[in-house]
Design a protein around this motif. Structure first.
Motif, PDB file in Angstrom:
ATOM      1  N   LYS A   1     108.107  20.831 120.840  1.00  0.00           N
ATOM      2  CA  LYS A   1     109.572  20.925 120.810  1.00  0.00           C
ATOM      3  C   LYS A   1     110.123  20.289 119.534  1.00  0.00           C
ATOM      4  N   LEU A   2     109.571  19.133 119.163  1.00  0.00           N
ATOM      5  CA  LEU A   2     110.045  18.435 117.976  1.00  0.00           C
ATOM      6  C   LEU A   2     109.781  19.260 116.718  1.00  0.00           C
ATOM      7  N   VAL A   3     108.628  19.908 116.662  1.00  0.00           N
ATOM      8  CA  VAL A   3     108.317  20.771 115.519  1.00  0.00           C
ATOM      9  C   VAL A   3     109.369  21.865 115.382  1.00  0.00           C
TER      10      VAL A   3
ATOM     11  N   THR B   1     103.122  15.561 128.520  1.00  0.00           N
ATOM     12  CA  THR B   1     104.498  15.361 128.043  1.00  0.00           C
ATOM     13  C   THR B   1     104.521  15.204 126.528  1.00  0.00           C
ATOM     14  N   THR B   2     103.579  14.437 125.999  1.00  0.00           N
ATOM     15  CA  THR B   2     103.516  14.220 124.554  1.00  0.00           C
ATOM     16  C   THR B   2     103.275  15.527 123.806  1.00  0.00           C
ATOM     17  N   VAL B   3     102.346  16.335 124.301  1.00  0.00           N
ATOM     18  CA  VAL B   3     102.047  17.612 123.652  1.00  0.00           C
ATOM     19  C   VAL B   3     103.264  18.538 123.707  1.00  0.00           C
ATOM     20  N   ALA B   4     103.937  18.570 124.866  1.00  0.00           N
ATOM     21  CA  ALA B   4     105.137  19.406 124.987  1.00  0.00           C
ATOM     22  C   ALA B   4     106.240  18.921 124.055  1.00  0.00           C
ATOM     23  N   GLU B   5     106.419  17.601 123.952  1.00  0.00           N
ATOM     24  CA  GLU B   5     107.421  17.037 123.048  1.00  0.00           C
ATOM     25  C   GLU B   5     107.060  17.303 121.590  1.00  0.00           C
ATOM     26  N   ARG B   6     105.777  17.284 121.306  1.00  0.00           N
ATOM     27  CA  ARG B   6     105.324  17.583 119.937  1.00  0.00           C
ATOM     28  C   ARG B   6     105.752  18.995 119.527  1.00  0.00           C
TER      29      ARG B   6
END
Length: 354
Positions: A272-274, A265-270
């Motif tokens: 997306k946030l970028v 989840t953290t990697v996916a959010e990273r």
């Protein structure tokens, strides 16, 4: 290349007789413990903490060994990775004589610990691509250079250091190479733990503070050959990890599947946030990251930092750090927190070009 660990050690450490605690002298089960001057009546807490903890954290090491694939004799458990950093300096560096090499921008505790221990610091900045300057390192190394600290994935830049460059150092440097893998769970690059049998001068640092979410317990790990681990155990405080932290860490380590879900989840959010941050005109560049944070270059970083602070959103201003001019470091939050950050940034209008 094989390094003679004993030749690297300070003479006083070689001769040191470690403190022998009551729990070192007796191992096993007993019905009556009258050896350590503890309070025999228990403690006022729901769980009794009247007995001293296991000084070598055997059960915790066994669980870590199972997860990491590293034998227990190659594991040191510290009060955060910072304890291992400090102990390495105390074991291998003569104050006022020896030096360490750091590669800024990097984790600040290497420098702080060296200054506390009166060890000279040599700085060989990373390249503009945030990779090792091997020529610069070769020039900086001298006969008093004992330790090189490398953070990969690096803090505050977020990128992984090229593996072959680290291997070059391991093959040619006659001292200790410390690879700090605090953020390895979020990276594509595999850990160096499987290389312990190849390099006896390799020390790997990891932590339960990041992916495992146990920053408040202060559990750090060092992986190395037994010659190094034995020295760390010899000079550490006798009960460096308290009983509550050991028990809670053991409990947490039973939940590997949940942690893996959080990492994904953290990697996916990273990612997306970028993508979302690049839509803002004041965001000039976002550096590639393999950690649970990103380093972004923005117009007027101090102004943006203050704007967010006033809204109760705290990021890290890294604009004064070498090679990070104009940059903020942003930890990847929950999906809700990341959306709140983006919503706040929609209201931001830079008024300066500092």
């Amino acid at each position: 290349m094989t390094v003679n660990i004993q030749n690297l050690l300070r003479e006083n450490i070689k001769k040191l007789t470690p403190y022998s605690s009551a729990r070192d002298e007796f191992k096993g089960e007993a019905s009556i413990l009258l050896d350590a001057n503890e309070n025999a009546f228990g403690s006022p807490l729901p769980v009794n903490y009247n007995r001293y903890p296991d000084p070598l954290q055997v059960k915790l090491k066994e669980k870590v060994a199972q997860i990491k694939g590293v034998p227990t004799e190659n594991i040191f458990i510290g009060n955060g990775s910072d304890e291992a950093i400090d102990l390495l300096l105390r074991a291998f560096c003569h104050p006022g004589v020896d030096n360490i090499i750091i590669v800024p921008p990097t984790y600040g505790m290497y420098e702080v610990s060296a200054n506390i221990n009166d060890v000279l610091i040599k700085r060989v900045p990373l390249t503009t691509e945030f990779q090792l300057d091997l020529d610069g390192l070769a020039e900086a190394i001298d006969e008093r250079s004992k330790i090189i600290f490398i953070c990969s994935p690096n803090n505050p830049t977020g990128n992984a250091i090229h593996r072959e460059d680290i291997e070059t150092l391991l093959n040619h440097f006659k001292g200790i190479v410390v690879v700090d893998e605090a953020y390895i769970n979020f990276a594509r690059q595999r850990s160096f733990t499987q290389e312990l049998t190849e390099y006896n001068n390799l020390v790997i640092l990891q932590t339960l503070s990041k992916a495992w979410g146990l920053a408040g317990l202060r559990i750090g790990m060092a992986f190395a050959v037994t010659d190094v681990i034995d020295v760390l155990n010899k000079i550490k405080p006798p009960y460096n990890i308290n009983e509550a932290s050991q028990a809670l860490a053991l409990q947490a380590l039973e939940n590997v599947d949940e942690i893996n879900t959080w990492i994904k989840t953290t990697v996916a959010e990273r990612e997306k946030l970028v993508k979302d941050l690049l839509a803002f005109p004041f965001v000039q560049y976002i550096y590639p990251s393999e950690a649970n944070f990103i380093l972004i270059k923005v117009v007027a970083p101090r102004e943006l930092y203050k704007f967010l602070v006033d809204l109760g959103i705290i990021v890290r201003d890294r604009s004064s750090v070498i090679l990070c001019e104009g940059c903020l470091r942003i930890t990847i939050g929950t999906p809700t927190e990341n959306q709140q950050l983006l919503k706040a940034l929609q209201e931001y209008l830079p008024t300066s070009e500092q």
